[in-house]
Design a protein around this motif. Structure first.
Motif, mmCIF file in Angstrom:
data_model
loop_
_atom_site.group_PDB
_atom_site.id
_atom_site.type_symbol
_atom_site.label_atom_id
_atom_site.label_comp_id
_atom_site.label_asym_id
_atom_site.label_seq_id
_atom_site.Cartn_x
_atom_site.Cartn_y
_atom_site.Cartn_z
ATOM 1 N N GLY A 8 0.783 -1.148 -0.107
ATOM 2 C CA GLY A 8 -0.037 0.035 0.075
ATOM 3 C C GLY A 8 0.690 1.207 0.010
ATOM 4 O O GLY A 8 2.076 1.117 0.163
ATOM 5 N N MET A 9 0.249 2.244 -0.111
ATOM 6 C CA MET A 9 0.826 3.706 -0.178
ATOM 7 C C MET A 9 1.497 3.919 1.258
ATOM 8 O O MET A 9 1.196 3.380 2.066
ATOM 9 C CB MET A 9 -0.168 4.869 -0.417
ATOM 10 C CG MET A 9 -0.446 4.743 -1.888
ATOM 11 S SD MET A 9 0.789 5.555 -3.024
ATOM 12 C CE MET A 9 0.809 7.137 -2.493
ATOM 13 N N LYS A 107 -2.370 12.003 1.947
ATOM 14 C CA LYS A 107 -2.184 13.159 2.023
ATOM 15 C C LYS A 107 -2.202 13.778 3.401
ATOM 16 O O LYS A 107 -1.545 14.567 3.829
ATOM 17 C CB LYS A 107 -2.890 14.232 1.013
ATOM 18 C CG LYS A 107 -2.588 14.030 -0.506
ATOM 19 C CD LYS A 107 -3.247 14.944 -1.507
ATOM 20 C CE LYS A 107 -2.982 14.820 -2.735
ATOM 21 N NZ LYS A 107 -3.547 15.513 -3.601
ATOM 22 N N ARG A 108 -3.323 13.441 4.076
ATOM 23 C CA ARG A 108 -3.696 13.775 5.403
ATOM 24 C C ARG A 108 -2.530 13.400 6.499
ATOM 25 O O ARG A 108 -2.000 13.999 7.262
ATOM 26 C CB ARG A 108 -5.018 13.599 5.813
ATOM 27 C CG ARG A 108 -5.555 14.312 7.098
ATOM 28 C CD ARG A 108 -6.646 13.811 7.553
ATOM 29 N NE ARG A 108 -6.569 12.354 8.216
ATOM 30 C CZ ARG A 108 -6.319 11.961 9.215
ATOM 31 N NH1 ARG A 108 -5.527 12.805 10.139
ATOM 32 N NH2 ARG A 108 -6.133 10.873 9.826
ATOM 33 N N ILE A 113 6.809 14.449 3.822
ATOM 34 C CA ILE A 113 6.908 13.746 2.489
ATOM 35 C C ILE A 113 8.768 13.906 2.226
ATOM 36 O O ILE A 113 9.157 13.204 1.677
ATOM 37 C CB ILE A 113 6.142 14.366 1.386
ATOM 38 C CG1 ILE A 113 6.198 13.471 0.083
ATOM 39 C CG2 ILE A 113 6.587 15.719 1.118
ATOM 40 C CD1 ILE A 113 5.251 13.779 -0.824
ATOM 41 N N LYS A 114 9.229 15.096 2.449
ATOM 42 C CA LYS A 114 10.567 15.433 2.241
ATOM 43 C C LYS A 114 11.603 14.608 3.083
ATOM 44 O O LYS A 114 12.801 14.638 2.609
ATOM 45 C CB LYS A 114 10.974 16.944 2.293
ATOM 46 C CG LYS A 114 10.107 17.569 1.313
ATOM 47 C CD LYS A 114 10.718 17.530 0.040
ATOM 48 C CE LYS A 114 9.781 18.580 -0.973
ATOM 49 N NZ LYS A 114 9.713 17.813 -2.269
ATOM 50 N N LEU A 126 2.751 13.354 -4.291
ATOM 51 C CA LEU A 126 2.034 12.062 -3.753
ATOM 52 C C LEU A 126 0.876 11.650 -4.932
ATOM 53 O O LEU A 126 0.630 10.374 -5.107
ATOM 54 C CB LEU A 126 1.415 12.403 -2.232
ATOM 55 C CG LEU A 126 2.396 12.073 -1.115
ATOM 56 C CD1 LEU A 126 1.435 12.434 -0.291
ATOM 57 C CD2 LEU A 126 2.599 10.511 -1.086
ATOM 58 N N ASP A 127 0.471 12.667 -5.514
ATOM 59 C CA ASP A 127 -0.621 12.392 -6.783
ATOM 60 C C ASP A 127 -0.065 11.540 -7.901
ATOM 61 O O ASP A 127 -0.559 10.334 -8.208
ATOM 62 C CB ASP A 127 -1.433 13.652 -7.279
ATOM 63 C CG ASP A 127 -1.908 14.252 -6.308
ATOM 64 O OD1 ASP A 127 -1.391 14.884 -5.316
ATOM 65 O OD2 ASP A 127 -3.191 14.357 -6.447
#
Length: 169
Positions: A8-9, A107-108, A113-114, A126-127
């Protein structure tokens, strides 16, 4: 019984769910991200920063292709599905469970992310990562568990229930 492989993501809860699922099943637990860190001698983000995305994906794929466990819940990195050899190896002795979390929830959850050690190219979001990986998660999954803001325990229960149903068929 065989291994349970969680895909999964990033941010979908593979590691958190994995620990509780292993306890529920009486299995061992392995987090592939930690194996990668140990092999490289540094955190995921440092591997990506210092060696680059291609090296990271190669290392992750190599480790995934060589994993050999029994009665173990394996939490893969979010990008493991990019390695066909790794996924073929993991499917050989395991049921692959896709923890499906929608993009808005990812996203929440993923605010760092960095620095989190997520494998994505320069300029990717992320998209973009979701768009590329989602079809691969679906392709490799034997079981899909969709999360709609349910609790970790509910997710574990849903996985155990689906595994039991598969055993009966």
């Amino acid at each position: 019984m065989e291994n349970i492989v969680l895909i999964g993501m990033p941010g979908s809860g593979k590691s958190t769910v994995g620990v509780l699922l292993a306890k529920a099943l009486g299995y061992s637990f392995v987090d592939v991200d930690l194996i990668i860190c140990k092999e490289a001698g540094k955190p995921l983000q440092k591997i990506l920063d210092n060696e680059g995305l291609d090296y990271f994906l190669h290392l992750e794929g190599k480790i995934g292709a060589e994993l050999k466990y029994d009665k173990t819940v394996i939490a893969t990195g979010g990008s493991m599905v990019l390695s066909q050899n790794a996924m073929e190896n993991l499917k050989k002795n395991g049921k692959v469970v896709f923890i499906d979390v929608d993009l808005d929830e990812i996203k929440r959850r993923v605010t760092n992310i960095k620095t989190r050690g997520i494998a994505f190219g320069k300029g990717e979001t992320l998209d973009d990562v979701y768009r590329v990986r989602y079809p691969l998660y679906k392709k490799y999954a034997d079981i899909t568990v969709s999360l709609e803001l349910s609790s970790i325990e509910t997710t574990v229960d849903a996985i155990v229930e689906k595994l039991d149903l598969e055993k009966q068929n």
